[in-house]
Design an enzyme around this catalytic site. Sequence first.
Site, PDB file in Angstrom:
ATOM      1  N   PRO A   5       0.819  -1.212   0.000  1.00 43.81           N
ATOM      2  CA  PRO A   5       0.000   0.000   0.000  1.00 43.81           C
ATOM      3  C   PRO A   5       0.854   1.263   0.000  1.00 43.81           C
ATOM      4  O   PRO A   5       1.772   1.409   0.812  1.00 43.81           O
ATOM      5  CB  PRO A   5      -0.819  -0.137   1.282  1.00 43.81           C
ATOM      6  CG  PRO A   5      -0.970  -1.605   1.454  1.00 43.81           C
ATOM      7  CD  PRO A   5       0.348  -2.194   0.996  1.00 43.81           C
ATOM      8  N   CYS A   6       0.524   2.165  -0.932  1.00 44.18           N
ATOM      9  CA  CYS A   6       1.393   3.314  -1.171  1.00 44.18           C
ATOM     10  C   CYS A   6       0.879   4.600  -0.535  1.00 44.18           C
ATOM     11  O   CYS A   6       1.530   5.642  -0.645  1.00 44.18           O
ATOM     12  CB  CYS A   6       1.563   3.525  -2.674  1.00 44.18           C
ATOM     13  SG  CYS A   6       0.013   3.835  -3.560  1.00 44.18           S
ATOM     14  N   GLN A   7      -0.279   4.576   0.126  1.00 43.24           N
ATOM     15  CA  GLN A   7      -0.858   5.813   0.641  1.00 43.24           C
ATOM     16  C   GLN A   7       0.090   6.603   1.546  1.00 43.24           C
ATOM     17  O   GLN A   7       0.110   7.838   1.473  1.00 43.24           O
ATOM     18  CB  GLN A   7      -2.165   5.517   1.395  1.00 43.24           C
ATOM     19  CG  GLN A   7      -3.287   5.000   0.520  1.00 43.24           C
ATOM     20  CD  GLN A   7      -3.306   3.484   0.470  1.00 43.24           C
ATOM     21  OE1 GLN A   7      -2.288   2.843   0.712  1.00 43.24           O
ATOM     22  NE2 GLN A   7      -4.454   2.913   0.159  1.00 43.24           N
ATOM     23  N   PHE A  34       3.107   7.209   1.265  1.00 42.28           N
ATOM     24  CA  PHE A  34       4.184   7.876   0.544  1.00 42.28           C
ATOM     25  C   PHE A  34       3.691   8.747  -0.599  1.00 42.28           C
ATOM     26  O   PHE A  34       4.452   9.494  -1.195  1.00 42.28           O
ATOM     27  CB  PHE A  34       5.151   6.817  -0.011  1.00 42.28           C
ATOM     28  CG  PHE A  34       5.539   5.782   1.008  1.00 42.28           C
ATOM     29  CD1 PHE A  34       6.316   6.118   2.102  1.00 42.28           C
ATOM     30  CD2 PHE A  34       5.100   4.478   0.887  1.00 42.28           C
ATOM     31  CE1 PHE A  34       6.666   5.169   3.052  1.00 42.28           C
ATOM     32  CE2 PHE A  34       5.444   3.522   1.823  1.00 42.28           C
ATOM     33  CZ  PHE A  34       6.226   3.873   2.906  1.00 42.28           C
TER      34      PHE A  34
END
Length: 350
Positions: A78-80, A82
């Site tokens: 999950p990239c949220q 960054f």
Amino acid sequence: MPCAAIDLFCGIGGLTHGLLLSGLQVLAGIDIDGTCQYAYETNNQAVFIEADVAQLPSDIISNIYPNGLIRVLVGCAPCQPFSRYTQRYRKEGHKGDKWRLLYAFADKVRDIMPEIVSMENVPELAAESVFNDFKAALIEMGYYVSWKIVYCPDYGVPQSRRRLVLLASKLGEISLIDPQYTPETYLTVRDTIGNLPPIDAGQSFEEDPLHCSSRLSLINIERIKQSRPCGTWRDWDAALQLNCHKKESGSTYPSVYGRMSWEEPAPTITTQFYGYGNGRFGHPEQNRALSIREGAMLQSFPYDYKFLPFGARLSKKELGIHIGNAVPVNLGRAIGESIQRHIGEVAENG
């Protein structure tokens, strides 16, 4: 040299589907969100395992691989934490545990020792210590590592998204294939959704319930009527502009309430692409925001990709999260083709 992949943090299967299109076998996808299972399993020849990757014992993953195959482990944690859309994480420090999942990915690699690893994420991750730690861990484990920031239209994704792609191999040097498109041949919004039937705001196409758009208030209908492709809210009559736009702080967000252009790739498809006021998500000529189907196709999902069982309740919010968080399918295909090329080179060199 036969190989098979397992997809960590698989979601609804964007990366998995791209790997399959490249000819790479995918055995399973693992994700904590059980609502992704239908789309993942219906469209891909792989098993969905609902589990927290950080808590799932590594031997369960390892035992999925048959003996004698080159093992590939891929994933997009999950990239949220960054993303540039969540700058507050960098102002206040990382909140929650999602940002730690890349460490969990490294732990799984250390336990399983697959021959090939691929990781995809937002470009901003490159500036984070967790990414440097991830690379260092792979190198320490004996992997050859390469990574780059990719402009997605170069690989057939019709949106101006940039992503970080890392490839690592114990078999030798590995890298992403060269770009497959040029600015002259980039897939555009017209190429991708231009043939879909027109619909009005708040309506859906009878033959495809996912080709549906959100309702617009009367004032937003007037706003979109005065919007032009690649224009801004500055094109509107003053009476239609929001108070926040008139403040100095609002002048830096000109694309909000914008229309896309037919002749260019779309903007980055976020989890809220179905909302006219959430970015440049206005249809190029129809007075509405993108439909759910259009957002999926701009993420390079095939038109016939199934997201819901027949007759299931449609939640734009849930589908927006599923689609916006997915790895674009054509980028996944490029990753798969890179892995296939690498394995072929290894086989040729003995």
